[in-house]
Design an enzyme around this catalytic site. Sequence first.
Site, short mmCIF file in Angstrom:
data_model
loop_
_atom_site.label_atom_id
_atom_site.label_comp_id
_atom_site.label_asym_id
_atom_site.label_seq_id
_atom_site.Cartn_x
_atom_site.Cartn_y
_atom_site.Cartn_z
N HIS A 105 36.10 37.30 20.72
CA HIS A 105 35.44 36.31 20.90
C HIS A 105 36.51 34.93 20.61
O HIS A 105 37.32 34.92 19.74
CB HIS A 105 34.18 35.84 20.08
CG HIS A 105 33.21 36.91 20.47
ND1 HIS A 105 32.39 37.51 19.76
CD2 HIS A 105 32.59 37.13 21.80
CE1 HIS A 105 31.41 38.13 20.15
NE2 HIS A 105 31.58 38.01 21.39
N GLU B 89 28.27 35.45 25.99
CA GLU B 89 28.49 35.86 24.53
C GLU B 89 28.01 34.50 23.76
O GLU B 89 28.13 34.64 22.57
CB GLU B 89 29.71 36.34 24.13
CG GLU B 89 30.02 37.66 25.06
CD GLU B 89 29.51 38.90 24.55
OE1 GLU B 89 29.93 39.07 23.28
OE2 GLU B 89 29.39 39.94 25.06
N CYS C 254 30.64 33.76 12.58
CA CYS C 254 29.92 34.66 13.46
C CYS C 254 28.54 34.70 13.01
O CYS C 254 27.58 34.88 13.85
CB CYS C 254 30.53 36.40 13.20
SG CYS C 254 31.94 36.55 14.19
#
Length: 420
Positions: A230, A162, A347
């Site tokens: 995350h 990711e 993000c």
Amino acid sequence: MLTEINFDGIVGPSHNYAGLSLGNLASARNFGKVSAPRAAALQGLAKMRANLDRGLAQGFLLPQRRPDEGWLRQLGTTPEAASPTLRANATSASSMWAANAATVSPAPDTADGRCHLTAANLVTMPHRSHEWRETLAQLQIAFASAQHFALHAPVPAPFGDEGAANHMRLCAGHAAPGIEVFVYGQAGGPFPARQHREASEAVARIHGLSPDRTVFARQSDEAIAAGAFHNDVVAVANERVLFTHELAFADREGFYAELRAKLPEVEIVEVPAAAVSLADAISSYLFNAQLVTLPSGEMALVLPQEARETPSVWQWLEAHVGGNGPIRHLFVHDLRESMANGGGPACLRLRVVADPATIDPRFMATPDKLDLIEALVTRLWPERIAVEGLADPALWRTCVEARAELCVELGLSELNRAEF
């Protein structure tokens, strides 16, 4: 001169709340709400402009073509014929969260002295799994200098990667050799572990990192179960400072000891669970802030408005800034549209340490360029999208045409190819 550049994802015109991200509490909570793509993009652009005004280097990545008709064709369907679920997965604007675009190892850390970027595969989520082709296409244009950069295709499935959302770098200064920290999850529990250790180890090998300056740390099951899908939801690093929640890592003391052994000057700023619960940390995105070094040399946190609105979080931050801690400034931004879909300031950006002169200038932000983008977004981005509206061919045309015009206006019409 090597400097840190934040490349923010421009929020695409198809931004919607289809609730596709399992384990992302905000995404699930806001499923079905009416989104505001125009406001979302303008909020992100305002953050970019503010960081430019603070003297920080700023770049951007462009939205991807949505709906992704090529992906649907691979599945034997089209936007018109696809099921509502497939159509939503093909229309997501999730590439806006550039922290998931790639993992970046700056030149001082790598064996060949080049900055290495590996596109993330994002295979654990259908709506993100088809992003990598266009992500890689943009990276190959922005970082085309083979003298300074090495670009890599994603780690193959089934190993989930990711990107930078599960990667941190600690160093005496951005241009100095660093310690690269790869954070992975463990399968099991109510939510999937999106970052596999095997993927992290593969990226470290591909980038030519020294094992002596690489750390692999497991995220705590408690953090994942609480909604920290995350690592950047519970920890962030900048230069010598690690800013983290007490419950972020499975073996907290072992991880800290390894960091201190490899980088003695590391400063660990840990927020106790007794002061800020995991629930408050995750809902406010306290750690999904941008931790940056200002031209003055002081560090600042670029925070979402939700952090100021969460009493336990703001109380801790004010006490830290009022003391002798390394974080000296707090900058708060309204990013409510991104936050409602589960993505905060961190993000939205991919950090790259490089010489700006080696990067394609079309991807670098300037005040005039941000003016141009803002005007285009105001003119072309939809004002509202309801989830049921994702079936409307007129909306698809609006989204495709708006993004295509943005590419042309920025001199990047090569990104208007139908497929990558």
